[in-house]
Design a protein around this motif. Structure first.
Motif, PDB file in Angstrom:
ATOM      1  N   PHE A 112     -14.621  91.146  34.296  1.00 35.71           N
ATOM      2  CA  PHE A 112     -15.040  90.880  35.673  1.00 35.71           C
ATOM      3  C   PHE A 112     -15.190  89.384  35.837  1.00 35.71           C
ATOM      4  N   ILE A 113     -14.350  88.806  36.674  1.00 37.30           N
ATOM      5  CA  ILE A 113     -14.396  87.374  36.956  1.00 37.30           C
ATOM      6  C   ILE A 113     -14.447  87.188  38.468  1.00 37.30           C
ATOM      7  N   LEU A 114     -15.350  86.333  38.934  1.00 30.60           N
ATOM      8  CA  LEU A 114     -15.379  85.953  40.335  1.00 30.60           C
ATOM      9  C   LEU A 114     -15.070  84.467  40.403  1.00 30.60           C
ATOM     10  N   ARG A 115     -13.939  84.137  41.017  1.00 30.40           N
ATOM     11  CA  ARG A 115     -13.508  82.745  41.120  1.00 30.40           C
ATOM     12  C   ARG A 115     -14.478  81.962  42.011  1.00 30.40           C
ATOM     13  N   ASN A 116     -14.315  80.651  42.073  1.00 34.24           N
ATOM     14  CA  ASN A 116     -15.254  79.832  42.824  1.00 34.24           C
ATOM     15  C   ASN A 116     -14.973  79.874  44.328  1.00 34.24           C
ATOM     16  N   GLU A 117     -15.819  79.201  45.082  1.00 30.56           N
ATOM     17  CA  GLU A 117     -15.717  79.269  46.539  1.00 30.56           C
ATOM     18  C   GLU A 117     -14.395  78.732  47.053  1.00 30.56           C
ATOM     19  N   SER A 118     -13.877  77.660  46.444  1.00 24.27           N
ATOM     20  CA  SER A 118     -12.601  77.095  46.897  1.00 24.27           C
ATOM     21  C   SER A 118     -11.445  78.080  46.729  1.00 24.27           C
ATOM     22  N   GLN A 119     -11.634  79.077  45.869  1.00 23.46           N
ATOM     23  CA  GLN A 119     -10.638  80.131  45.661  1.00 23.46           C
ATOM     24  C   GLN A 119     -11.014  81.415  46.395  1.00 23.46           C
ATOM     25  N   GLY A 120     -11.953  81.295  47.321  1.00 23.59           N
ATOM     26  CA  GLY A 120     -12.332  82.433  48.144  1.00 23.59           C
ATOM     27  C   GLY A 120     -13.129  83.495  47.418  1.00 23.59           C
ATOM     28  N   TYR A 121     -13.775  83.132  46.316  1.00 17.99           N
ATOM     29  CA  TYR A 121     -14.493  84.096  45.486  1.00 17.99           C
ATOM     30  C   TYR A 121     -13.597  85.298  45.153  1.00 17.99           C
ATOM     31  N   GLU A 122     -12.391  84.966  44.730  1.00 20.26           N
ATOM     32  CA  GLU A 122     -11.416  86.004  44.372  1.00 20.26           C
ATOM     33  C   GLU A 122     -11.918  86.837  43.195  1.00 20.26           C
ATOM     34  N   LEU A 123     -11.681  88.149  43.280  1.00 28.66           N
ATOM     35  CA  LEU A 123     -12.117  89.098  42.260  1.00 28.66           C
ATOM     36  C   LEU A 123     -10.988  89.388  41.281  1.00 28.66           C
ATOM     37  N   ASN A 124     -11.284  89.299  39.981  1.00 32.31           N
ATOM     38  CA  ASN A 124     -10.315  89.663  38.938  1.00 32.31           C
ATOM     39  C   ASN A 124     -10.947  90.669  37.999  1.00 32.31           C
ATOM     40  N   LEU A 125     -10.332  91.843  37.889  1.00 31.81           N
ATOM     41  CA  LEU A 125     -10.866  92.936  37.094  1.00 31.81           C
ATOM     42  C   LEU A 125      -9.957  93.274  35.926  1.00 31.81           C
ATOM     43  N   GLY A 126     -10.541  93.850  34.875  1.00 28.44           N
ATOM     44  CA  GLY A 126      -9.784  94.319  33.729  1.00 28.44           C
ATOM     45  C   GLY A 126      -9.495  95.798  33.824  1.00 28.44           C
ATOM     46  N   ALA A 127      -9.317  96.434  32.664  1.00 27.22           N
ATOM     47  CA  ALA A 127      -8.944  97.844  32.589  1.00 27.22           C
ATOM     48  C   ALA A 127     -10.117  98.747  32.954  1.00 27.22           C
ATOM     49  N   TYR A 128      -9.785  99.849  33.608  1.00 26.37           N
ATOM     50  CA  TYR A 128     -10.783 100.812  34.087  1.00 26.37           C
ATOM     51  C   TYR A 128     -11.119 101.862  33.032  1.00 26.37           C
ATOM     52  N   GLU A 129     -12.397 102.287  33.061  1.00 26.22           N
ATOM     53  CA  GLU A 129     -12.848 103.439  32.291  1.00 26.22           C
ATOM     54  C   GLU A 129     -13.979 104.087  33.079  1.00 26.22           C
ATOM     55  N   GLY A 130     -14.050 105.413  33.091  1.00 28.72           N
ATOM     56  CA  GLY A 130     -15.162 106.065  33.763  1.00 28.72           C
ATOM     57  C   GLY A 130     -14.814 107.429  34.302  1.00 28.72           C
ATOM     58  N   ASN A 131     -15.733 107.993  35.094  1.00 30.17           N
ATOM     59  CA  ASN A 131     -15.515 109.319  35.670  1.00 30.17           C
ATOM     60  C   ASN A 131     -15.655 109.336  37.189  1.00 30.17           C
ATOM     61  N   ALA A 132     -15.686 108.149  37.804  1.00 28.75           N
ATOM     62  CA  ALA A 132     -15.789 108.057  39.260  1.00 28.75           C
ATOM     63  C   ALA A 132     -14.442 107.834  39.922  1.00 28.75           C
ATOM     64  N   GLY A 133     -13.400 107.604  39.114  1.00 29.16           N
ATOM     65  CA  GLY A 133     -12.107 107.248  39.678  1.00 29.16           C
ATOM     66  C   GLY A 133     -12.009 105.748  39.898  1.00 29.16           C
ATOM     67  N   ASP A 134     -10.802 105.277  40.148  1.00 31.51           N
ATOM     68  CA  ASP A 134     -10.534 103.840  40.206  1.00 31.51           C
ATOM     69  C   ASP A 134      -9.846 103.435  41.519  1.00 31.51           C
ATOM     70  N   PRO A 135     -10.619 103.228  42.592  1.00 33.38           N
ATOM     71  CA  PRO A 135     -10.008 102.767  43.830  1.00 33.38           C
ATOM     72  C   PRO A 135      -9.884 101.246  43.936  1.00 33.38           C
ATOM     73  N   LEU A 136     -10.311 100.519  42.910  1.00 30.52           N
ATOM     74  CA  LEU A 136     -10.251  99.063  42.965  1.00 30.52           C
ATOM     75  C   LEU A 136      -8.955  98.490  42.423  1.00 30.52           C
ATOM     76  N   THR A 137      -8.403  99.102  41.366  1.00 31.58           N
ATOM     77  CA  THR A 137      -7.214  98.531  40.725  1.00 31.58           C
ATOM     78  C   THR A 137      -6.042  99.498  40.634  1.00 31.58           C
ATOM     79  N   SER A 138      -6.254 100.766  40.944  1.00 31.07           N
ATOM     80  CA  SER A 138      -5.201 101.764  40.756  1.00 31.07           C
ATOM     81  C   SER A 138      -4.055 101.581  41.744  1.00 31.07           C
ATOM     82  N   SER A 139      -2.836 101.690  41.230  1.00 34.40           N
ATOM     83  CA  SER A 139      -1.651 101.586  42.088  1.00 34.40           C
ATOM     84  C   SER A 139      -1.480 102.821  42.970  1.00 34.40           C
ATOM     85  N   ARG A 140      -2.286 103.865  42.730  1.00 33.07           N
ATOM     86  CA  ARG A 140      -2.195 105.085  43.527  1.00 33.07           C
ATOM     87  C   ARG A 140      -2.918 104.960  44.870  1.00 33.07           C
ATOM     88  N   THR A 141      -3.736 103.928  44.997  1.00 30.97           N
ATOM     89  CA  THR A 141      -4.492 103.755  46.232  1.00 30.97           C
ATOM     90  C   THR A 141      -3.723 102.867  47.205  1.00 30.97           C
TER      91      THR A 141
END
Length: 216
Positions: A112-141
């Protein structure tokens, strides 16, 4: 006084009770944060929201930058502080959710990385694990929140060509055009693989990726 940089450092130095602590992330002032101590590590809470929250969530860029709400209850820690925290170590994120039926689910991303303000606080995430599903990075969404910049009602950085997603839907978030997940909303906590704007609760928290539970 040597302040710790995050909740995990607090835990490692003997503070094993969950609650509010004073930390001092690199390159910033002292910062009060909510810590969740799970018996092995300390998680730094950056967001908490409930379906019946008193927080409006439809706030300005500056308000989201520095945070708002009650640190012991529903709140947003602040994009500037979240960004500074994630730049000092390699962090993972855990999102705890309570669905409309009271079931507890979770989603974790191993980076989990949040870039700085000059980069719009861009969100960068890694690989998903869990039981809630993945609507943040999944190509199915439909909407891809990973690698999106943060948008709010007075600062439109989403990818929609027709509307300001934050202004129309309420709440600051890493909108695409517009969302398959949105946890920063009043009365509409949405996690597309679990809740249709009717989750009861969400909590977002961070810990260093290299920290593991050593209990037997």
């Amino acid at each position: 006084i040597p302040y710790m940089r995050d909740c995990d450092e607090m835990f490692q130095t003997g503070h094993t009770e969950s609650g509010l602590y004073i930390t001092r992330p690199d390159n910033t002032r002292k910062l009060v944060v909510q810590c969740y101590m799970d018996g092995c590590n300390g998680w730094t809470v950056i967001q908490r929201n409930s379906f019946d929250t008193e927080i409006i969530w439809s706030e300005t860029w500056t308000t989201y930058k520095y945070g708002f709400g009650n640190l012991e209850d529903d709140h947003w820690l602040g994009n500037e502080y979240i960004s500074l925290i994630t730049r000092q170590k390699w962090y993972k994120v855990r999102i705890n959710l309570v669905d409309a039926n009271g079931n507890h689910k979770y989603a974790e991303y191993d980076s989990f990385i949040l870039r700085n303000e000059s980069q719009g606080y861009e969100l960068n995430l890694g690989a998903y694990e869990g039981n809630a599903g993945d609507p943040l990075t999944s190509s199915r969404t439909k909407n891809f929140h990973d690698n999106m910049k943060f948008s709010c009602k007075d600062h439109d950085l989403d990818r929609s060509t027709s509307i300001n997603c934050a202004d129309v839907h309420g709440g600051g978030w890493w909108y695409d055009s517009c969302f398959d997940a949105q946890l920063n909303r009043k009365g509409g906590i949405h996690w597309g693989t679990l809740c249709d704007e009717n989750c009861r609760e969400s909590v977002i928290m961070l810990k260093p990726i290299h920290m593991y539970c050593s209990r037997v």
